[in-house]
Design a protein around this motif. Structure first.
Motif, PDB file in Angstrom:
ATOM      1  N   GLU A  70       0.848  -1.188   0.000  1.00  0.00           N
ATOM      2  CA  GLU A  70       0.000   0.000   0.000  1.00  0.00           C
ATOM      3  C   GLU A  70       0.883   1.237   0.000  1.00  0.00           C
ATOM      4  O   GLU A  70       1.960   1.237   0.589  1.00  0.00           O
ATOM      5  N   ALA A  71       0.420   2.269  -0.681  1.00  0.00           N
ATOM      6  CA  ALA A  71       1.127   3.550  -0.694  1.00  0.00           C
ATOM      7  C   ALA A  71       0.191   4.610  -0.162  1.00  0.00           C
ATOM      8  O   ALA A  71      -1.004   4.588  -0.441  1.00  0.00           O
ATOM      9  N   GLY A  72       0.737   5.513   0.625  1.00  0.00           N
ATOM     10  CA  GLY A  72      -0.083   6.579   1.189  1.00  0.00           C
ATOM     11  C   GLY A  72       0.794   7.721   1.642  1.00  0.00           C
ATOM     12  O   GLY A  72       1.958   7.816   1.262  1.00  0.00           O
ATOM     13  N   GLY A  73       0.246   8.558   2.498  1.00  0.00           N
ATOM     14  CA  GLY A  73       0.956   9.719   2.995  1.00  0.00           C
ATOM     15  C   GLY A  73       2.228   9.386   3.738  1.00  0.00           C
ATOM     16  O   GLY A  73       3.156  10.168   3.798  1.00  0.00           O
ATOM     17  N   GLU A  74       2.304   8.192   4.312  1.00  0.00           N
ATOM     18  CA  GLU A  74       3.490   7.782   5.057  1.00  0.00           C
ATOM     19  C   GLU A  74       4.428   6.934   4.216  1.00  0.00           C
ATOM     20  O   GLU A  74       5.330   6.292   4.744  1.00  0.00           O
ATOM     21  N   GLY A  75       4.235   6.867   2.916  1.00  0.00           N
ATOM     22  CA  GLY A  75       5.092   6.065   2.045  1.00  0.00           C
ATOM     23  C   GLY A  75       4.496   4.693   1.804  1.00  0.00           C
ATOM     24  O   GLY A  75       3.315   4.456   2.034  1.00  0.00           O
ATOM     25  N   MET A  76       5.346   3.775   1.364  1.00  0.00           N
ATOM     26  CA  MET A  76       4.903   2.417   1.059  1.00  0.00           C
ATOM     27  C   MET A  76       4.970   1.533   2.293  1.00  0.00           C
ATOM     28  O   MET A  76       5.813   1.722   3.158  1.00  0.00           O
ATOM     29  N   ALA A  77       4.085   0.530   2.308  1.00  0.00           N
ATOM     30  CA  ALA A  77       4.101  -0.448   3.396  1.00  0.00           C
ATOM     31  C   ALA A  77       3.596  -1.785   2.875  1.00  0.00           C
ATOM     32  O   ALA A  77       2.699  -1.836   2.035  1.00  0.00           O
ATOM     33  N   PHE A  78       4.189  -2.856   3.377  1.00  0.00           N
ATOM     34  CA  PHE A  78       3.670  -4.198   3.147  1.00  0.00           C
ATOM     35  C   PHE A  78       2.644  -4.446   4.245  1.00  0.00           C
ATOM     36  O   PHE A  78       2.947  -4.264   5.431  1.00  0.00           O
ATOM     37  N   VAL A  79       1.437  -4.839   3.871  1.00  0.00           N
ATOM     38  CA  VAL A  79       0.361  -5.094   4.833  1.00  0.00           C
ATOM     39  C   VAL A  79      -0.080  -6.545   4.661  1.00  0.00           C
ATOM     40  O   VAL A  79      -0.612  -6.923   3.612  1.00  0.00           O
ATOM     41  N   PRO A  80       0.148  -7.386   5.693  1.00  0.00           N
ATOM     42  CA  PRO A  80      -0.278  -8.784   5.603  1.00  0.00           C
ATOM     43  C   PRO A  80      -1.788  -8.897   5.415  1.00  0.00           C
ATOM     44  O   PRO A  80      -2.550  -8.091   5.963  1.00  0.00           O
ATOM     45  N   ARG A  81      -2.188  -9.888   4.671  1.00  0.00           N
ATOM     46  CA  ARG A  81      -3.603 -10.129   4.382  1.00  0.00           C
ATOM     47  C   ARG A  81      -4.377 -10.366   5.675  1.00  0.00           C
ATOM     48  O   ARG A  81      -3.986 -11.177   6.508  1.00  0.00           O
ATOM     49  N   GLY A  82      -5.463  -9.629   5.862  1.00  0.00           N
ATOM     50  CA  GLY A  82      -6.351  -9.806   7.004  1.00  0.00           C
ATOM     51  C   GLY A  82      -5.821  -9.251   8.312  1.00  0.00           C
ATOM     52  O   GLY A  82      -6.371  -9.549   9.363  1.00  0.00           O
ATOM     53  N   ASP A  83      -4.762  -8.452   8.268  1.00  0.00           N
ATOM     54  CA  ASP A  83      -4.167  -7.920   9.494  1.00  0.00           C
ATOM     55  C   ASP A  83      -4.036  -6.401   9.380  1.00  0.00           C
ATOM     56  O   ASP A  83      -3.125  -5.898   8.751  1.00  0.00           O
ATOM     57  N   ASP A  84      -4.953  -5.677   9.999  1.00  0.00           N
ATOM     58  CA  ASP A  84      -4.918  -4.216   9.945  1.00  0.00           C
ATOM     59  C   ASP A  84      -3.921  -3.620  10.934  1.00  0.00           C
ATOM     60  O   ASP A  84      -3.644  -2.427  10.894  1.00  0.00           O
ATOM     61  N   GLU A  85      -3.405  -4.439  11.849  1.00  0.00           N
ATOM     62  CA  GLU A  85      -2.490  -3.957  12.880  1.00  0.00           C
ATOM     63  C   GLU A  85      -1.048  -3.848  12.383  1.00  0.00           C
ATOM     64  O   GLU A  85      -0.318  -2.957  12.773  1.00  0.00           O
ATOM     65  N   CYS A  86      -0.608  -4.786  11.568  1.00  0.00           N
ATOM     66  CA  CYS A  86       0.785  -4.852  11.130  1.00  0.00           C
ATOM     67  C   CYS A  86       0.981  -4.096   9.822  1.00  0.00           C
ATOM     68  O   CYS A  86       0.293  -4.330   8.842  1.00  0.00           O
ATOM     69  N   ARG A  87       1.940  -3.174   9.826  1.00  0.00           N
ATOM     70  CA  ARG A  87       2.350  -2.450   8.618  1.00  0.00           C
ATOM     71  C   ARG A  87       3.870  -2.406   8.623  1.00  0.00           C
ATOM     72  O   ARG A  87       4.469  -1.897   9.559  1.00  0.00           O
TER      73      ARG A  87
END
Length: 140
Positions: A70-87
């Motif tokens: 995902e890309a956003g205001g804080e840059g890119m991040a890998f986000v595990p499937r089904g886990d909104d806590e881990c970035r």
């Protein structure tokens, strides 16, 4: 006459602009591909937008997750499937991709002495489907 010459010059200037590549990803988004590090470490981004990463520790202990980039205001991040806590934050400098360790919620994806910390991944000419888990199954 000056107006005609000026209009013609503006027309030529507007035609000479290069159109953006329609297939290129938006700025700050990883394009489809494979990044590798160490003997078996890597991160892949498949054509469908899914991503996976694996980083090995001693023997077969590893950190492994599948998700998206995902890309956003804080840059890119890998986000595990089904886990909104881990970035897991990612930064790209040319052909080198560096990932940060993520927060405490990301430790769930690591076993044994494996850690997300380590050297960066380098862009590879390989296919994303080459990245495999410990059982030999493709991650992307």
């Amino acid at each position: 006459m000056r107006i005609l010459v000026l209009s013609f010059a503006l027309l030529l200037a507007s035609c000479s602009e290069v159109a953006p590549d329609a297939d290129a990803p938006p700025e700050g988004v990883l394009e489809t591909g494979l990044w590798t590090g160490g003997e078996r470490d890597g991160l892949c981004v498949a054509a469908d937008g899914k991503a996976a990463l694996i980083r090995y520790g001693e023997s077969d202990a590893n950190c492994m997750a599948q998700g998206t980039i995902e890309a956003g205001g804080e840059g890119m991040a890998f986000v595990p499937r089904g886990d909104d806590e881990c970035r897991i934050s990612l930064s790209q400098d040319g052909d080198v991709l560096t990932l940060r360790s993520g927060d405490d919620s990301c430790s769930y994806y690591c076993g044994g002495d494996a850690s997300l910390k380590g050297e960066g991944f380098r862009r590879s000419d390989g296919d994303p489907s080459e990245l495999r888990d410990v059982a030999g199954d493709p991650l992307c």
